[in-house]
Design an enzyme around this catalytic site. Structure first.
Site, PDB file in Angstrom:
ATOM      1  N   ILE A  18       0.839  -1.203   0.000  1.00 46.35           N
ATOM      2  CA  ILE A  18       0.000   0.000   0.000  1.00 46.35           C
ATOM      3  C   ILE A  18       0.876   1.256   0.000  1.00 46.35           C
ATOM      4  O   ILE A  18       0.589   2.230  -0.704  1.00 46.35           O
ATOM      5  CB  ILE A  18      -0.973  -0.031   1.199  1.00 46.35           C
ATOM      6  CG1 ILE A  18      -2.011  -1.154   0.985  1.00 46.35           C
ATOM      7  CG2 ILE A  18      -1.671   1.315   1.378  1.00 46.35           C
ATOM      8  CD1 ILE A  18      -2.931  -1.429   2.166  1.00 46.35           C
ATOM      9  N   ASP A  70      12.937   2.042  12.932  1.00 44.73           N
ATOM     10  CA  ASP A  70      12.003   1.113  13.567  1.00 44.73           C
ATOM     11  C   ASP A  70      10.974   1.968  14.313  1.00 44.73           C
ATOM     12  O   ASP A  70      11.287   2.565  15.350  1.00 44.73           O
ATOM     13  CB  ASP A  70      12.763   0.187  14.530  1.00 44.73           C
ATOM     14  CG  ASP A  70      11.817  -0.713  15.306  1.00 44.73           C
ATOM     15  OD1 ASP A  70      10.584  -0.641  15.080  1.00 44.73           O
ATOM     16  OD2 ASP A  70      12.306  -1.490  16.149  1.00 44.73           O
ATOM     17  N   ASN A  97       1.424   4.894   7.378  1.00 45.69           N
ATOM     18  CA  ASN A  97       0.880   3.686   6.755  1.00 45.69           C
ATOM     19  C   ASN A  97       1.479   2.399   7.313  1.00 45.69           C
ATOM     20  O   ASN A  97       0.828   1.355   7.271  1.00 45.69           O
ATOM     21  CB  ASN A  97       1.139   3.782   5.239  1.00 45.69           C
ATOM     22  CG  ASN A  97       1.049   2.441   4.555  1.00 45.69           C
ATOM     23  OD1 ASN A  97      -0.035   1.878   4.401  1.00 45.69           O
ATOM     24  ND2 ASN A  97       2.198   1.894   4.143  1.00 45.69           N
ATOM     25  N   TYR A 161      -4.284  -6.516  17.451  1.00 44.36           N
ATOM     26  CA  TYR A 161      -4.339  -5.738  16.201  1.00 44.36           C
ATOM     27  C   TYR A 161      -5.627  -4.914  16.115  1.00 44.36           C
ATOM     28  O   TYR A 161      -5.568  -3.704  15.838  1.00 44.36           O
ATOM     29  CB  TYR A 161      -4.213  -6.693  15.014  1.00 44.36           C
ATOM     30  CG  TYR A 161      -4.154  -6.022  13.652  1.00 44.36           C
ATOM     31  CD1 TYR A 161      -3.078  -5.207  13.284  1.00 44.36           C
ATOM     32  CD2 TYR A 161      -5.166  -6.227  12.711  1.00 44.36           C
ATOM     33  CE1 TYR A 161      -3.012  -4.621  12.017  1.00 44.36           C
ATOM     34  CE2 TYR A 161      -5.106  -5.643  11.447  1.00 44.36           C
ATOM     35  CZ  TYR A 161      -4.035  -4.845  11.111  1.00 44.36           C
ATOM     36  OH  TYR A 161      -3.980  -4.257   9.863  1.00 44.36           O
ATOM     37  N   LYS A 165      -5.735  -0.843  16.085  1.00 47.31           N
ATOM     38  CA  LYS A 165      -6.261  -0.069  14.947  1.00 47.31           C
ATOM     39  C   LYS A 165      -7.480   0.763  15.385  1.00 47.31           C
ATOM     40  O   LYS A 165      -7.693   1.866  14.871  1.00 47.31           O
ATOM     41  CB  LYS A 165      -6.616  -0.992  13.779  1.00 47.31           C
ATOM     42  CG  LYS A 165      -5.402  -1.594  13.074  1.00 47.31           C
ATOM     43  CD  LYS A 165      -4.559  -0.564  12.329  1.00 47.31           C
ATOM     44  CE  LYS A 165      -3.566  -1.207  11.352  1.00 47.31           C
ATOM     45  NZ  LYS A 165      -2.669  -0.230  10.708  1.00 47.31           N
ATOM     46  N   ILE A 194      -7.129  -6.416   1.053  1.00 51.05           N
ATOM     47  CA  ILE A 194      -6.289  -5.876  -0.017  1.00 51.05           C
ATOM     48  C   ILE A 194      -5.156  -6.865  -0.303  1.00 51.05           C
ATOM     49  O   ILE A 194      -4.539  -7.388   0.643  1.00 51.05           O
ATOM     50  CB  ILE A 194      -5.669  -4.512   0.390  1.00 51.05           C
ATOM     51  CG1 ILE A 194      -6.718  -3.573   1.024  1.00 51.05           C
ATOM     52  CG2 ILE A 194      -4.970  -3.844  -0.796  1.00 51.05           C
ATOM     53  CD1 ILE A 194      -7.846  -3.141   0.124  1.00 51.05           C
TER      54      ILE A 194
HETATM   55  N1  LIG Z   1      -3.270  -5.674   3.139  1.00 50.71           N
HETATM   56  C1  LIG Z   1      -4.427  -5.618   3.765  1.00 50.71           C
HETATM   57  O1  LIG Z   1      -5.357  -6.410   3.479  1.00 50.71           O
HETATM   58  C2  LIG Z   1      -4.669  -4.582   4.837  1.00 50.71           C
HETATM   59  C3  LIG Z   1      -5.965  -4.506   5.383  1.00 50.71           C
HETATM   60  C4  LIG Z   1      -6.213  -3.557   6.359  1.00 50.71           C
HETATM   61  C5  LIG Z   1      -5.202  -2.705   6.790  1.00 50.71           C
HETATM   62  N2  LIG Z   1      -3.953  -2.819   6.263  1.00 50.71           N
HETATM   63  C6  LIG Z   1      -2.936  -1.872   6.764  1.00 50.71           C
HETATM   64  O2  LIG Z   1      -2.325  -1.244   5.655  1.00 50.71           O
HETATM   65  C7  LIG Z   1      -0.991  -0.843   6.003  1.00 50.71           C
HETATM   66  C8  LIG Z   1      -0.020  -1.289   4.915  1.00 50.71           C
HETATM   67  O3  LIG Z   1      -0.048  -2.712   4.841  1.00 50.71           O
HETATM   68  P1  LIG Z   1       0.400  -3.548   3.546  1.00 50.71           P
HETATM   69  O4  LIG Z   1      -0.682  -4.503   3.270  1.00 50.71           O
HETATM   70  O5  LIG Z   1       0.879  -2.658   2.473  1.00 50.71           O
HETATM   71  O6  LIG Z   1       1.585  -4.402   4.185  1.00 50.71           O
HETATM   72  P2  LIG Z   1       3.135  -4.531   3.824  1.00 50.71           P
HETATM   73  O7  LIG Z   1       3.314  -4.672   2.355  1.00 50.71           O
HETATM   74  O8  LIG Z   1       3.667  -5.604   4.716  1.00 50.71           O
HETATM   75  O9  LIG Z   1       3.697  -3.125   4.294  1.00 50.71           O
HETATM   76  C9  LIG Z   1       3.793  -2.789   5.658  1.00 50.71           C
HETATM   77  C10 LIG Z   1       4.982  -1.884   5.832  1.00 50.71           C
HETATM   78  O10 LIG Z   1       5.121  -1.568   7.219  1.00 50.71           O
HETATM   79  C11 LIG Z   1       6.494  -1.460   7.499  1.00 50.71           C
HETATM   80  N3  LIG Z   1       6.804  -1.811   8.886  1.00 50.71           N
HETATM   81  C12 LIG Z   1       6.471  -2.934   9.563  1.00 50.71           C
HETATM   82  N4  LIG Z   1       6.995  -2.907  10.799  1.00 50.71           N
HETATM   83  C13 LIG Z   1       7.683  -1.733  10.910  1.00 50.71           C
HETATM   84  C14 LIG Z   1       8.447  -1.127  11.940  1.00 50.71           C
HETATM   85  N5  LIG Z   1       8.612  -1.710  13.142  1.00 50.71           N
HETATM   86  N6  LIG Z   1       9.020   0.074  11.698  1.00 50.71           N
HETATM   87  C15 LIG Z   1       8.885   0.677  10.496  1.00 50.71           C
HETATM   88  N7  LIG Z   1       8.152   0.165   9.489  1.00 50.71           N
HETATM   89  C16 LIG Z   1       7.559  -1.035   9.694  1.00 50.71           C
HETATM   90  C17 LIG Z   1       7.195  -2.463   6.590  1.00 50.71           C
HETATM   91  O11 LIG Z   1       8.447  -1.907   6.265  1.00 50.71           O
HETATM   92  P3  LIG Z   1       9.663  -2.830   5.742  1.00 50.71           P
HETATM   93  O12 LIG Z   1       9.170  -3.502   4.512  1.00 50.71           O
HETATM   94  O13 LIG Z   1      10.755  -1.846   5.505  1.00 50.71           O
HETATM   95  O14 LIG Z   1       9.941  -3.805   6.857  1.00 50.71           O
HETATM   96  C18 LIG Z   1       6.272  -2.546   5.386  1.00 50.71           C
HETATM   97  O15 LIG Z   1       6.779  -1.834   4.287  1.00 50.71           O
HETATM   98  C19 LIG Z   1      -0.718  -1.444   7.378  1.00 50.71           C
HETATM   99  O16 LIG Z   1      -0.916  -0.457   8.373  1.00 50.71           O
HETATM  100  C20 LIG Z   1      -1.789  -2.534   7.515  1.00 50.71           C
HETATM  101  O17 LIG Z   1      -2.112  -2.778   8.867  1.00 50.71           O
HETATM  102  C21 LIG Z   1      -3.656  -3.742   5.288  1.00 50.71           C
END
Ligand SMILES: NC(=O)c1ccc[n+]([C@@H]2O[C@H](COP(=O)([O-])OP(=O)(O)OC[C@H]3O[C@@H](n4cnc5c(N)ncnc54)[C@H](OP(=O)(O)O)[C@@H]3O)[C@@H](O)[C@H]2O)c1
Length: 268
Positions: A18, A70, A97, A161, A165, A194
């Site tokens: 995202i 972090d 995000n 979680y 949120k 997503i």
């Molecule tokens: N995908 C879904 O279905 C969904 C649904 C509802 C909400 N969300 C929310 O959408 C947001 C983005 O999720 P996504 O699906 O795009 O997941 P993603 O591809 O795993 O991306 C999450 C990002 O968060 C970063 N992150 C994790 N732990 C961290 C830390 N301790 N410090 C700094 N950065 C950290 C990671 O960075 P690195 O890669 O550098 O480790 C990663 O790039 C999140 O808040 C998630 O909860 C997602």
């Protein structure tokens, strides 16, 4: 030293599914508005993923600063923001995000797991906002946080979680009230299901994917771009009278409960 960019956005979790789409969508919006974009792309560490993203965004004409922190660490967030403000000269928008869900049942999970989940999914947004406050107030900027449908409904098996949120959504409402007099808007976007690297393992299973799609009134799993467009809308001038809002982007999923009850006249 300022980069002289017209519009500067900091995006956390920038190299994730995202986050990457948000970086691109912010650049699209700036270019359409004839403004030169600058992006502070924040990852958890300075890895190849972040470097590839930086190159990708620079190719599109954006000024890009790739920074690592972090976000569960109070100290790391503070020094990240110091560096971000120093290299950009100021921020117009902060997109918080970064987030992670971890499977854990409340009866078994440790206090450390709970704290870690809240630190990333709720507290980090407050700390980023706090550090950016003066700059955002000066520029009449705004904040968009990526929350989740899990902040609106309990998600069994994901212990902290949903509570984290939910706290994030309320934090945005609270910040919106406290900072409206300073001209800072604060909103949230709550994604439904997503397909991103975070959830890819689930969608590898065609049967699970089909079952999930059948639950969504708009009949498909969301794409990162669906969330990015909502973020750009809330960050942009078309939302200039919107603050404290949480925009669900879920294809109608969360409101679909009653149409899933067997034996009733189904609407779909
Ligand atoms: N995908 C879904 O279905 C969904 C649904 C509802 C909400 N969300 C929310 O959408 C947001 C983005 O999720 P996504 O699906 O795009 O997941 P993603 O591809 O795993 O991306 C999450 C990002 O968060 C970063 N992150 C994790 N732990 C961290 C830390 N301790 N410090 C700094 N950065 C950290 C990671 O960075 P690195 O890669 O550098 O480790 C990663 O790039 C999140 O808040 C998630 O909860 C997602």
């Amino acid at each position: 030293m300022s980069v002289g960019a017209d519009y500067t956005t900091l995006v956390t979790g920038a190299a994730g599914g995202i986050g990457r789409a948000i970086c691109h969508a912010m650049i699209d919006a700036s270019l359409v508005a004839n403004r030169s974009p600058a992006i502070v792309a924040v990852g958890s560490r300075a890895d190849a993923k972040l470097a590839v993203l930086q190159e990708e965004l620079e190719t599109r004409g954006a000024k890009v600063f790739a920074l690592a922190a972090d976000l569960t660490s109070v100290k790391a967030v503070r020094s990240l923001m110091e560096r971000a403000l120093e290299c950009t000269g100021g921020l117009d928008c902060v997109v918080s995000n970064a987030g992670r869900s971890s499977a854990a049942r409340l009866a078994q999970m440790s206090a450390e797991q709970w704290d870690d989940c809240f630190a990333l999914n709720a507290r980090a947004t407050w700390l980023l906002a706090k550090e950016a406050y003066e700059s955002l107030a000066r520029r009449k900027g705004n904040i968009v946080a990526v929350a989740s449908m899990s902040g609106l409904y309990p998600h069994p098996g994901y212990g902290a979680y949903s509570p984290a949120k939910a706290a994030l959504i309320m934090l945005c409402r609270q910040l919106a009230q406290e900072w409206a007099p300073s001209g800072i808007r604060v909103n949230a976007v709550s994604p439904g299901m997503i397909h991103t690297p975070l959830t890819d393992v689930v969608y590898q299973d065609a049967d699970v994917r089909a079952k999930r799609e059948a639950m969504v009134p708009l009949s498909r799993i969301g794409r990162p771009e669906d969330i990015a467009r909502a973020v750009v809308f809330l960050a942009g001038p078309d939302a200039s009278y919107i603050t404290g809002e949480n925009l669900r982007v879920d294809g109608g999923l969360c409101d679909g409960l009653l149409s899933m009850i067997p034996g009733r006249t189904a609407s779909r």
